[in-house]
Design an enzyme around this catalytic site. Sequence first.
Site, mmCIF file in Angstrom:
data_model
loop_
_atom_site.group_PDB
_atom_site.id
_atom_site.type_symbol
_atom_site.label_atom_id
_atom_site.label_comp_id
_atom_site.label_asym_id
_atom_site.label_seq_id
_atom_site.Cartn_x
_atom_site.Cartn_y
_atom_site.Cartn_z
ATOM 1 N N SER A 245 0.872 -1.104 -0.105
ATOM 2 C CA SER A 245 0.108 0.128 0.065
ATOM 3 C C SER A 245 0.873 1.065 -0.058
ATOM 4 O O SER A 245 2.200 1.112 0.249
ATOM 5 C CB SER A 245 -0.716 0.025 1.288
ATOM 6 O OG SER A 245 -1.234 1.245 1.643
ATOM 7 N N TYR B 125 -2.274 -1.333 10.675
ATOM 8 C CA TYR B 125 -2.151 -1.186 9.256
ATOM 9 C C TYR B 125 -0.684 -1.017 8.701
ATOM 10 O O TYR B 125 -0.252 -1.566 7.813
ATOM 11 C CB TYR B 125 -3.472 -0.399 8.717
ATOM 12 C CG TYR B 125 -3.391 -0.435 7.134
ATOM 13 C CD1 TYR B 125 -3.870 -1.645 6.611
ATOM 14 C CD2 TYR B 125 -2.947 0.440 6.601
ATOM 15 C CE1 TYR B 125 -4.256 -1.643 5.404
ATOM 16 C CE2 TYR B 125 -3.084 0.516 4.927
ATOM 17 C CZ TYR B 125 -3.786 -0.802 4.407
ATOM 18 O OH TYR B 125 -3.922 -0.648 3.074
ATOM 19 N N ILE C 255 -7.709 3.526 -4.139
ATOM 20 C CA ILE C 255 -8.259 2.826 -5.195
ATOM 21 C C ILE C 255 -9.791 2.403 -4.955
ATOM 22 O O ILE C 255 -10.002 2.194 -3.849
ATOM 23 C CB ILE C 255 -7.380 1.431 -5.686
ATOM 24 C CG1 ILE C 255 -5.935 1.634 -5.808
ATOM 25 C CG2 ILE C 255 -8.205 0.642 -6.771
ATOM 26 C CD1 ILE C 255 -5.489 2.209 -6.823
ATOM 27 N N SER D 4 1.557 -3.620 9.284
ATOM 28 C CA SER D 4 1.571 -4.728 8.367
ATOM 29 C C SER D 4 2.201 -4.400 6.870
ATOM 30 O O SER D 4 2.866 -5.186 6.294
ATOM 31 C CB SER D 4 0.134 -5.156 8.436
ATOM 32 O OG SER D 4 -0.629 -3.970 7.513
ATOM 33 N N LYS D 5 1.717 -3.242 6.529
ATOM 34 C CA LYS D 5 2.261 -2.972 5.034
ATOM 35 C C LYS D 5 3.627 -2.398 4.887
ATOM 36 O O LYS D 5 4.447 -2.709 3.748
ATOM 37 C CB LYS D 5 1.348 -1.878 4.458
ATOM 38 C CG LYS D 5 0.068 -1.961 4.361
ATOM 39 C CD LYS D 5 -0.154 -3.136 3.467
ATOM 40 C CE LYS D 5 -1.828 -3.794 3.406
ATOM 41 N NZ LYS D 5 -1.910 -4.737 2.396
#
Length: 245
Positions: A142, A155, A188, A158-159
């Site tokens: 991401s 998040y 997106i 994790s990315k």
Amino acid sequence: MKLKDKVAVVFGGTSGIGEATAKAYAEEGAKVVVTGRDEEDGNRIVNEITEKNMEAIFVRADATDATEVKQVIDKGIETYDHIDILYNGAGIHDKYKTAVEVEEDEYDKLMAVNVKAPYLASRAVIPHFLERGSGTIINVGSQATHVAGPGGSAYITSKHAIEGFTKQLAYDFGEKGIKANLIAPGFIDTPMTEGIEDERLKDIPAQRAGKPEEVAALAVFLASDDSSYMHGSTVTMDGGWVTGR
């Protein structure tokens, strides 16, 4: 037909970017194993593919369950004789919760989907790739792979982690014919971004959200022989958002 006669397993293939990628792979000649937890959407996607005289099957699985993940890989080999491409696209968001706000069970679930699941799928398919002397792994990061802010504590962690995992895959297995690369999409237009204010678009040089099909086209390139000299790369597709940070 960049993927003619290749077989692709697409985790997280029942919606959003994963759905677009499964369809793009099929359009380029691949036989596709679509997998996810949503059986209704999975069967719908497979029907949409096979109605165009392309090949696909759906295998329901929880990407965080090692046994079910292995069953997906085994089913792909049983049905199509081999596997060439593993696309790890399952992912969830943490709604911008800080390290204080996110509960332990929420943290564990996000890490299981965003980090452990790609590990489980890679572990399951790499022995097969090694036997064949070739294989492609595509993980999904991401814009949060590069910076803080596009998510919360779990998040973002994790990315960042999935980029390191991808690099290590390339380092460990590149000389054995396996290439591993990371796609880092930005904002997106998918179910994951529903409800996020349009105000964010003002910070994107492209001045719009990306389309799943655009990311899928990149996934085709990374799965094809056109990217044969790319190992451990992170390819960002975010309309220029990170550039302006």
